[in-house]
Design an enzyme around this catalytic site. Structure first.
Site, PDB file in Angstrom:
ATOM      1  N   ARG A 287       0.809  -1.219   0.000  1.00 47.27           N
ATOM      2  CA  ARG A 287       0.000   0.000   0.000  1.00 47.27           C
ATOM      3  C   ARG A 287       0.847   1.277   0.000  1.00 47.27           C
ATOM      4  O   ARG A 287       0.327   2.376  -0.076  1.00 47.27           O
ATOM      5  CB  ARG A 287      -0.913   0.023   1.244  1.00 47.27           C
ATOM      6  CG  ARG A 287      -1.829  -1.164   1.334  1.00 47.27           C
ATOM      7  CD  ARG A 287      -2.635  -1.116   2.615  1.00 47.27           C
ATOM      8  NE  ARG A 287      -3.553  -0.019   2.615  1.00 47.27           N
ATOM      9  CZ  ARG A 287      -4.775  -0.055   2.103  1.00 47.27           C
ATOM     10  NH1 ARG A 287      -5.212  -1.167   1.541  1.00 47.27           N
ATOM     11  NH2 ARG A 287      -5.555   0.987   2.144  1.00 47.27           N
TER      12      ARG A 287
ATOM     13  N   TRP B 103       2.529   5.985   1.966  1.00 44.12           N
ATOM     14  CA  TRP B 103       2.644   6.440   0.583  1.00 44.12           C
ATOM     15  C   TRP B 103       2.391   7.933   0.651  1.00 44.12           C
ATOM     16  O   TRP B 103       1.286   8.364   0.961  1.00 44.12           O
ATOM     17  CB  TRP B 103       1.616   5.737  -0.299  1.00 44.12           C
ATOM     18  CG  TRP B 103       1.808   6.040  -1.755  1.00 44.12           C
ATOM     19  CD1 TRP B 103       2.671   5.415  -2.615  1.00 44.12           C
ATOM     20  CD2 TRP B 103       1.117   7.026  -2.537  1.00 44.12           C
ATOM     21  NE1 TRP B 103       2.571   5.961  -3.865  1.00 44.12           N
ATOM     22  CE2 TRP B 103       1.629   6.948  -3.860  1.00 44.12           C
ATOM     23  CE3 TRP B 103       0.138   7.968  -2.260  1.00 44.12           C
ATOM     24  CZ2 TRP B 103       1.180   7.776  -4.889  1.00 44.12           C
ATOM     25  CZ3 TRP B 103      -0.311   8.797  -3.288  1.00 44.12           C
ATOM     26  CH2 TRP B 103       0.210   8.694  -4.587  1.00 44.12           C
TER      27      TRP B 103
ATOM     28  N   GLY C 266      -5.273   8.166   4.455  1.00 44.73           N
ATOM     29  CA  GLY C 266      -6.312   8.987   3.844  1.00 44.73           C
ATOM     30  C   GLY C 266      -5.812  10.407   3.672  1.00 44.73           C
ATOM     31  O   GLY C 266      -4.599  10.662   3.745  1.00 44.73           O
TER      32      GLY C 266
ATOM     33  N   GLU D  60      -1.762  -2.389 -21.899  1.00 41.90           N
ATOM     34  CA  GLU D  60      -1.454  -3.072 -20.643  1.00 41.90           C
ATOM     35  C   GLU D  60       0.000  -3.564 -20.638  1.00 41.90           C
ATOM     36  O   GLU D  60       0.694  -3.474 -19.628  1.00 41.90           O
ATOM     37  CB  GLU D  60      -2.457  -4.228 -20.429  1.00 41.90           C
ATOM     38  CG  GLU D  60      -2.228  -5.113 -19.232  1.00 41.90           C
ATOM     39  CD  GLU D  60      -2.210  -4.397 -17.886  1.00 41.90           C
ATOM     40  OE1 GLU D  60      -2.583  -3.219 -17.806  1.00 41.90           O
ATOM     41  OE2 GLU D  60      -1.770  -5.027 -16.898  1.00 41.90           O
TER      42      GLU D  60
ATOM     43  N   LYS E 179       2.742  -2.428 -17.896  1.00 41.99           N
ATOM     44  CA  LYS E 179       3.481  -3.385 -17.059  1.00 41.99           C
ATOM     45  C   LYS E 179       4.965  -3.090 -17.105  1.00 41.99           C
ATOM     46  O   LYS E 179       5.656  -3.086 -16.094  1.00 41.99           O
ATOM     47  CB  LYS E 179       3.294  -4.813 -17.563  1.00 41.99           C
ATOM     48  CG  LYS E 179       2.187  -5.714 -17.151  1.00 41.99           C
ATOM     49  CD  LYS E 179       1.793  -5.846 -15.735  1.00 41.99           C
ATOM     50  CE  LYS E 179       1.212  -4.606 -15.158  1.00 41.99           C
ATOM     51  NZ  LYS E 179      -0.131  -4.458 -14.879  1.00 41.99           N
TER      52      LYS E 179
ATOM     53  N   GLU F 265       5.916   0.417 -15.411  1.00 42.88           N
ATOM     54  CA  GLU F 265       5.744   0.562 -13.965  1.00 42.88           C
ATOM     55  C   GLU F 265       6.768  -0.219 -13.154  1.00 42.88           C
ATOM     56  O   GLU F 265       7.130   0.199 -12.075  1.00 42.88           O
ATOM     57  CB  GLU F 265       4.301   0.287 -13.505  1.00 42.88           C
ATOM     58  CG  GLU F 265       3.780  -1.090 -13.701  1.00 42.88           C
ATOM     59  CD  GLU F 265       2.298  -1.232 -13.330  1.00 42.88           C
ATOM     60  OE1 GLU F 265       1.742  -0.356 -12.651  1.00 42.88           O
ATOM     61  OE2 GLU F 265       1.702  -2.232 -13.723  1.00 42.88           O
TER      62      GLU F 265
HETATM   63  C1  G6P Z   1      -2.858   1.378  -8.889  1.00 41.61           C
HETATM   64  C2  G6P Z   1      -2.212   0.030  -9.086  1.00 41.61           C
HETATM   65  C3  G6P Z   1      -2.626  -0.559 -10.425  1.00 41.61           C
HETATM   66  C4  G6P Z   1      -4.148  -0.615 -10.520  1.00 41.61           C
HETATM   67  C5  G6P Z   1      -4.773   0.752 -10.273  1.00 41.61           C
HETATM   68  C6  G6P Z   1      -6.281   0.650 -10.126  1.00 41.61           C
HETATM   69  O1  G6P Z   1      -2.317   2.287  -9.778  1.00 41.61           O
HETATM   70  O2  G6P Z   1      -0.799   0.141  -9.016  1.00 41.61           O
HETATM   71  O3  G6P Z   1      -2.105  -1.866 -10.541  1.00 41.61           O
HETATM   72  O4  G6P Z   1      -4.502  -1.075 -11.788  1.00 41.61           O
HETATM   73  O5  G6P Z   1      -4.284   1.309  -9.062  1.00 41.61           O
HETATM   74  O6  G6P Z   1      -6.554  -0.101  -8.985  1.00 41.61           O
HETATM   75  P1  G6P Z   1      -7.864  -0.941  -8.728  1.00 41.61           P
HETATM   76  O7  G6P Z   1      -7.642  -1.575  -7.385  1.00 41.61           O
HETATM   77  O8  G6P Z   1      -9.001   0.026  -8.723  1.00 41.61           O
HETATM   78  O9  G6P Z   1      -7.995  -1.943  -9.815  1.00 41.61           O
END
Ligand code: G6P
Length: 612
Positions: free
Chosen positions: A27, A73, A100, A485, A489, A492
């Site tokens: 997270r 984060w 949050g 996609e 990948k 990132e």
């Molecule tokens: C972040 C993650 C991604 C994910 C995106 C949407 O950026 O690193 O891997 O696709 O959030 O997240 P979700 O949980 O809504 O699919």
């Protein structure tokens, strides 16, 4: 984002908290910190990862059976030691962890500063703990009441846990917008952002609802009140999560484990929903809404990141099979655009975590306009799953690697089931085509398993290209979202600049980038716009680009043109995004490993983006 953990009971708190932080590190991992109460509150925190915190506290006695911990984060304030959580109140008698954003923090901060409060960090969080203490002292109310009053004054999202020197037998937690789970043991409680830090100790959990404040103590009492002071009865649920699902199980990285889990996760997303011999597709979660689908004016798909790519694949599926117009929207844009939404629209929200703030806000907006909202989530009981009218879970199991892999293929699988089911009920697809696609779907786990055998050749390919500076990914039709996609990948986790493009659109811009240094990954499988893609490959070759082609087994035509080919089992064009995901995931994984990148925790990213 950010992960929070709290413990109260008779065990030593620090090992539980640190292990919990490791499990929540997906997270965010900008900083880590922990507070233990042992007579006085002791605070340990540092920028960097949980392992940095562990190095920092080596040799400390770390006593205490109550404590809180946080992995961050960064949103407000850079990722340094001072901004790491927990944060102390002025007297250092209270400490807080928070996930949050407090949106009105600057006004509150100014007021507090005018009254003499000194801030030690740039975070929005610190206002909370000063305000709580201020209210406690000046309004002469108890701590729970002070927290309740404080939370009535803040806008934004929070999941918090407060530790107090004067209350060594009690922890207080509250949430709004950000997730919070309380694990119930024998006279002990575990509090966390998700169930991962809890599952090892207990299966009994309570998911806190928005605007609820929970107080737990060593006597085993859990009391919940809303911030409006209404008493609530805790609803205890049984966790279905298995510990093995959140451990690496011998793989060097979660991402690789999750790539290899796909034959199973795809099967799990279809389990009990598809019977090809009887020609049945049944999604229990949306059965009551099928007629709405059939009558829908259009479908709007809202999502972010990889889930948005799954939404694009679904656009092709719903339009081709069910003949329903589809729009795919970035949730972050949709929510602020004042979009036109009709009551006979179906909005599908796709989210692995079920917690993405923008997607959740898009859901609320569409709901307020009277549309029917369907959720496609992986995390059971998550906020989006709860906010939607109905939905289906992808059942991919916990995905921990920050780069999404098995969640994507499970989303596409589930969306294919949904499109097929509606197409059949609407009479938009012929029975023979329907049966043929169902049969093909049942063979997908086997085909994905077979595709995983190409791992060694992908490693060889990665050794050739891991130092590339740029990559281009091309595809048409169903393979266009896959090109996006594949590029996502790679960028990132390896930090190589990569772009995905519809193959034909390349000549309107990216073709200018192509030279002999540019690897171009083309998804050129036999079904679909094969001939057209062949022409696009020729265009790349004419500019001396290097072609890495993903082709259907036995293809001879592309083989002659491409510099490198990756063969995957033949499947219907609708399902290529599932099977062809495997080589693209493996390619980015191995390239990232060869570049020495932290695959599971890429820089600046977090798995669950609970801030907008
Ligand atoms: C972040 C993650 C991604 C994910 C995106 C949407 O950026 O690193 O891997 O696709 O959030 O997240 P979700 O949980 O809504 O699919």
């Amino acid at each position: 984002m950010c992960g929070i953990v709290g413990y109260i009971g008779s065990r030593k708190a620090s090992p539980i908290l640190l292990k919990g932080l490791h499990r929540l590190e997906y997270r965010g991992y900008d900083s880590a910190g922990m507070c233990l109460l042992n007579g006085k509150i002791e605070m340990f925190k540092t920028h960097g990862k949980v392992s940095d915190l562990e190095n920092e506290i080596q040799g400390e006695s770390l006593e205490g059976t109550i404590g809180i911990a946080h992995t961050r984060w960064a949103t407000h304030g850079e990722p340094n030691d001072a901004n790491a959580h927990p944060h102390f109140s002025q007297t250092k008698k209270l400490a807080i962890i928070h996930n949050g954003i407090i949106e009105n923090y600057s006004t509150l901060k100014e007021e507090l500063q005018n009254r003499g409060y000194e801030f030690k960090s740039d975070t929005d969080t610190e206002v909370l703990i000063h305000l709580i203490e201020d209210i406690q002292i000046n309004e002469k109310v108890d701590l729970v009441e002070a927290i309740r009053i404080t939370l009535n004054q803040v806008f934004g999202a929070y999941a918090i846990v407060v530790l107090s020197e004067d209350h060594p037998d009690m922890l207080i937690a509250a949430k709004k917008g950000s997730p919070l789970v309380i694990g119930i043991g024998e006279n002990e409680f575990f509090i966390a952002s998700d169930a991962a830090p809890i599952v090892e100790y207990t299966k009994n959990v309570v998911y806190l609802n928005d605007e609820e404040v929970a107080t737990v103590n060593r006597k085993g009492n859990l009391r919940i009140k809303t911030i409006k002071n209404q008493e609530k009865t805790p609803y205890v649920q049984k966790l279905e999560l298995q510990l093995s699902a959140i451990e690496k199980g011998g793989y060097p990285h979660f991402m690789l484990k999750e790539i290899y889990e796909q034959p199973r996760s795809i099967k799990d997303s279809m389990r009990g929903r598809l019977n090809s011999s009887k020609g049945i597709v049944s999604l229990g979660g949306i059965i009551e809404y099928e007629q709405k689908f059939i009558n829908a004016r259009r479908i709007i798909i809202v999502a972010c990141g990889t889930s948005w790519h799954a939404g694009l694949v679904a656009e092709y599926m719903f339009e081709e099979l069910a003949r329903i117009p589809v729009e795919v929207e970035y949730a972050s844009e949709f929510r602020y655009r004042d979009p036109v939404i009709y009551e006979d629209d179906i909005v599908i929200a796709i989210s692995q975590s079920g917690e993405t703030a923008d997607t959740l806000a898009a859901v609320e907006l569409a709901k307020s306009k009277g549309a029917t909202i369907i959720g496609i989530c992986n995390v059971v009981g998550s906020s989006i799953a709860r906010a939607t009218h109905a939905g289906s879970y992808t059942h991919a199991g916990p995905e921990i690697g920050v780069a999404s892999t098995k969640a994507f293929t499970a989303q596409v699988t589930l969306l294919a089931l949904m499109a097929l089911s509606i197409a059949d009920k609407k009479g938009a697809i012929s029975k023979s085509h329907f049966y043929q696609l169902l049969n093909e779907m049942e063979s997908l786990p086997g085909k994905v398993e077979q595709t995983l055998n190409i791992n060694d050749s992908i490693i060889k390919l990665s050794k050739i290209f891991y130092q590339a500076k740029n990559f281009l990914y091309l595809g048409r039709g169903y393979n266009f979202p896959l090109a996006l996609e594949g590029a996502l990948k790679l960028k990132e986790i390896s930090y190589i600049h990569a772009e995905g493009y519809p193959a034909a659109e390349m000549k309107h811009g990216p073709i200018a980038l192509i030279d002999k240094e540019m690897p171009v990954v083309v998804i050129a499988t036999r079904k679909g716009s094969y001939d057209k893609v062949l022409s696009n490959i020729e265009e790349v070759k004419a500019r001396k680009g290097i072609i890495i082609a993903v082709v259907s087994e036995g293809d001879q035509v592309v083989k002659k043109l491409a510099d490198y080919v990756i063969e995957i089992p033949e499947t219907d064009k609708i399902f290529v995004p599932i099977v062809a995901s495997i080589p693209l995931q493996l390619l980015s994984y191995h390239i990232a490993v060869l570049r020495g990148c932290n695959v599971d925790q890429p820089r600046n990213l977090a798995k669950s983006v609970t801030v907008e």
